[in-house]
Design an enzyme around this catalytic site. Structure first.
Site, mmCIF file in Angstrom:
data_model
loop_
_atom_site.group_PDB
_atom_site.id
_atom_site.type_symbol
_atom_site.label_atom_id
_atom_site.label_comp_id
_atom_site.label_asym_id
_atom_site.label_seq_id
_atom_site.Cartn_x
_atom_site.Cartn_y
_atom_site.Cartn_z
ATOM 1 N N ASP A 88 -0.990 -18.098 4.957
ATOM 2 C CA ASP A 88 -1.859 -19.116 4.353
ATOM 3 C C ASP A 88 -2.376 -20.064 5.431
ATOM 4 O O ASP A 88 -3.560 -20.409 5.478
ATOM 5 C CB ASP A 88 -1.131 -19.868 3.222
ATOM 6 C CG ASP A 88 0.311 -20.200 3.555
ATOM 7 O OD1 ASP A 88 0.837 -19.700 4.574
ATOM 8 O OD2 ASP A 88 0.933 -20.976 2.806
ATOM 9 N N ASP A 101 -5.569 -6.505 5.775
ATOM 10 C CA ASP A 101 -6.790 -6.146 5.061
ATOM 11 C C ASP A 101 -7.627 -7.406 4.821
ATOM 12 O O ASP A 101 -8.832 -7.457 5.109
ATOM 13 C CB ASP A 101 -6.386 -5.501 3.718
ATOM 14 C CG ASP A 101 -7.561 -4.858 3.003
ATOM 15 O OD1 ASP A 101 -8.627 -4.719 3.613
ATOM 16 O OD2 ASP A 101 -7.400 -4.498 1.821
ATOM 17 N N TYR A 105 0.816 -1.214 0.000
ATOM 18 C CA TYR A 105 0.000 0.000 0.000
ATOM 19 C C TYR A 105 0.851 1.268 0.000
ATOM 20 O O TYR A 105 0.311 2.370 0.092
ATOM 21 C CB TYR A 105 -0.901 0.034 1.241
ATOM 22 C CG TYR A 105 -2.040 -0.947 1.182
ATOM 23 C CD1 TYR A 105 -1.802 -2.316 1.218
ATOM 24 C CD2 TYR A 105 -3.356 -0.520 1.110
ATOM 25 C CE1 TYR A 105 -2.834 -3.228 1.173
ATOM 26 C CE2 TYR A 105 -4.401 -1.429 1.069
ATOM 27 C CZ TYR A 105 -4.127 -2.774 1.099
ATOM 28 O OH TYR A 105 -5.164 -3.669 1.052
ATOM 29 N N LYS A 152 4.699 -13.986 5.617
ATOM 30 C CA LYS A 152 5.045 -15.005 4.620
ATOM 31 C C LYS A 152 6.570 -14.920 4.446
ATOM 32 O O LYS A 152 7.091 -14.693 3.344
ATOM 33 C CB LYS A 152 4.283 -14.713 3.313
ATOM 34 C CG LYS A 152 4.347 -15.821 2.282
ATOM 35 C CD LYS A 152 3.487 -17.013 2.606
ATOM 36 C CE LYS A 152 3.645 -18.078 1.532
ATOM 37 N NZ LYS A 152 3.031 -19.361 1.890
#
Ligand code: NAD
Length: 366
Positions: free
Chosen positions: A224, A248, A124, A191
């Site tokens: 995940d 988000d 972002y 991640k």
């Protein structure tokens, strides 16, 4: 005492849900001087920018704002007003509590998770290179020279920017929040196995900060895995802290588990400025129909009352909203999913019902 608060109605369903929220906040007994300022697509046509300076000045002056959602055109048009506001005011922490209230139609009964999303960095950051632009070719050349990786010439690029400074302050914020709200565990979501220099930096920093908070359990999990674990065993999560994009997505997932975005409140917090807004967007297809649920915005108003130190009135307003949900009569379509349910009420009728409950609680406490 009257509080000076900036009110940004937003667009789409924003004006309806903020008006319903303004009414219930005033009925709570707390007195406000609203400074109403406008941002979004309509303002763009008049002022040439969707986020005029007077909006930022008002929020800087009052330090507290209640904001309705603002539409962000996909692909073209102006950049997100929401992202620009968070960056301009350095509202680095987005706090989104997700809690199941009795009577909400959801298979999940005991969710009580707070998502703390970093709000200024990551994908972002707004550093993007358009397909075919000369600077995109220059960046592709630099990448080829320094990394030996060929970027396809017809690529667009968006940079994922994660700093140690940004990671440290958001993780510290999450631990301080956990301490202040008697939460027991913080889970850092990342991640880092794939993005070693961005998510890896976030994770290393999170581990370092966690050592300062011996009384709070800390764990880290990959994003995940977290999305899968959330739908299988949400009760294992307490406070989640995560970079911007995962935050988000995870906060919408959590909102879905507690009855939908119509019930998911939020706050964007900096060191001395706070902007309260629902997790949901401007839902343009419902604009002006008096149909959508104002409770996410109202619960954001409850968060605002707590931020202002009006704890008693915050509890009363939350109880009034919870009472209306539990009765299940004066609620919007999203809380009446079955064909056999009585017809839903509109946005402003939900406000009437919450005000009625507040008035009842006044009578009982007098
Ligand atoms: P959205 O949250 O606006 O709507 C998705 C769906 O969720 C709606 O169609 C509706 O079914 C449901 N929904 C949303 N709010 C609801 C409510 N209060 N009560 C009942 N149901 C509700 O998401 P979107 O369609 O992806 O986004 C629409 C626009 O909003 C986009 O331009 C997006 O950029 C913008 N947006 C703004 C903000 C913000 O201002 N903070 C946040 C998210 C999205």
């Amino acid at each position: 005492m009257a509080y000076n608060v900036t009110l940004i109605p937003g667009d789409g369903i924003g004006p309806e849900v903020t008006e319903a929220t303004r009414r219930v906040l005033e009925a709570s007994g707390v007195v406000f001087n609203w400074d109403i300022v406008y941002a979004g697509a309509d303002v763009q046509n008049q002022c040439g920018t969707p986020l005029p300076d007077y909006v930022l000045e008002s929020v800087r002056k009052n330090r507290v704002a209640l904001k309705g959602p603002v539409t962000t055109p996909v692909g073209s048009g102006f950049r997100s007003v929401n992202v620009a506001l968070r960056q301009a005011l350095d509202l680095y922490a987005c706090v989104r509590p997700c809690k199941t209230y009795p009577g909400v139609p959801s298979p999940y009964k005991n969710v009580d998770i707070v998502v703390v999303r970093e709000n200024t960095e990551d994908l972002y950051a707004g550093i993007e290179f358009e397909k075919g632009a000369p600077e995109t070719a220059r960046l592709a050349k630099l990448i080829a020279e320094t990394k030996g990786t060929a970027v396809r010439p017809d690529s667009g690029l968006s940079l994922k920017v994660i700093s140690e400074t940004g990671s440290r302050r958001i993780v510290r914020f999450a631990f301080e929040y956990a301490c202040a709200h008697r939460r027991k565990k913080v889970t850092a979501v990342h991640k880092a196995n794939i993005m070693k220099f961005s998510d890896g930096l976030f994770l290393d920093t999170a581990r370092e900060v966690a050592r300062e908070y011996a009384g709070i359990e800390f764990e880290d999990k990959m994003v995940d895995n977290v999305t899968m674990q959330l739908v299988r065993r949400p009760e294992q999560f307490d406070v989640i802290v995560t970079p911007n994009l995962y935050g988000d997505i995870i906060s919408d997932l959590c909102a879905g588990m507690v009855g939908g975005t119509g019930l998911a409140p939020g706050a964007n917090l900096g060191d001395d400025i706070a902007v309260f807004e629902a997790t949901h967007g401007s839902a343009p297809k419902y604009a002006g129909q008096n149909r959508v649920n104002p409770m996410a915005m109202m619960l954001s108003g409850v968060m605002m009352l707590r931020h202002l130190g009006e704890t008693r009135d915050a509890d009363r307003l939350e109880n009034a909203i919870v009472g209306v949900i539990a009765e299940g009569r004066d609620v919007t379509y999203d809380l009446k999913p079955n064909a056999t349910d009585a017809p839903p009420v509109g946005t402003s009728q939900v406000a009437d019902a919450v005000i009625e409950k507040l008035t009842e609680s006044n009578r009982l406490t007098v």
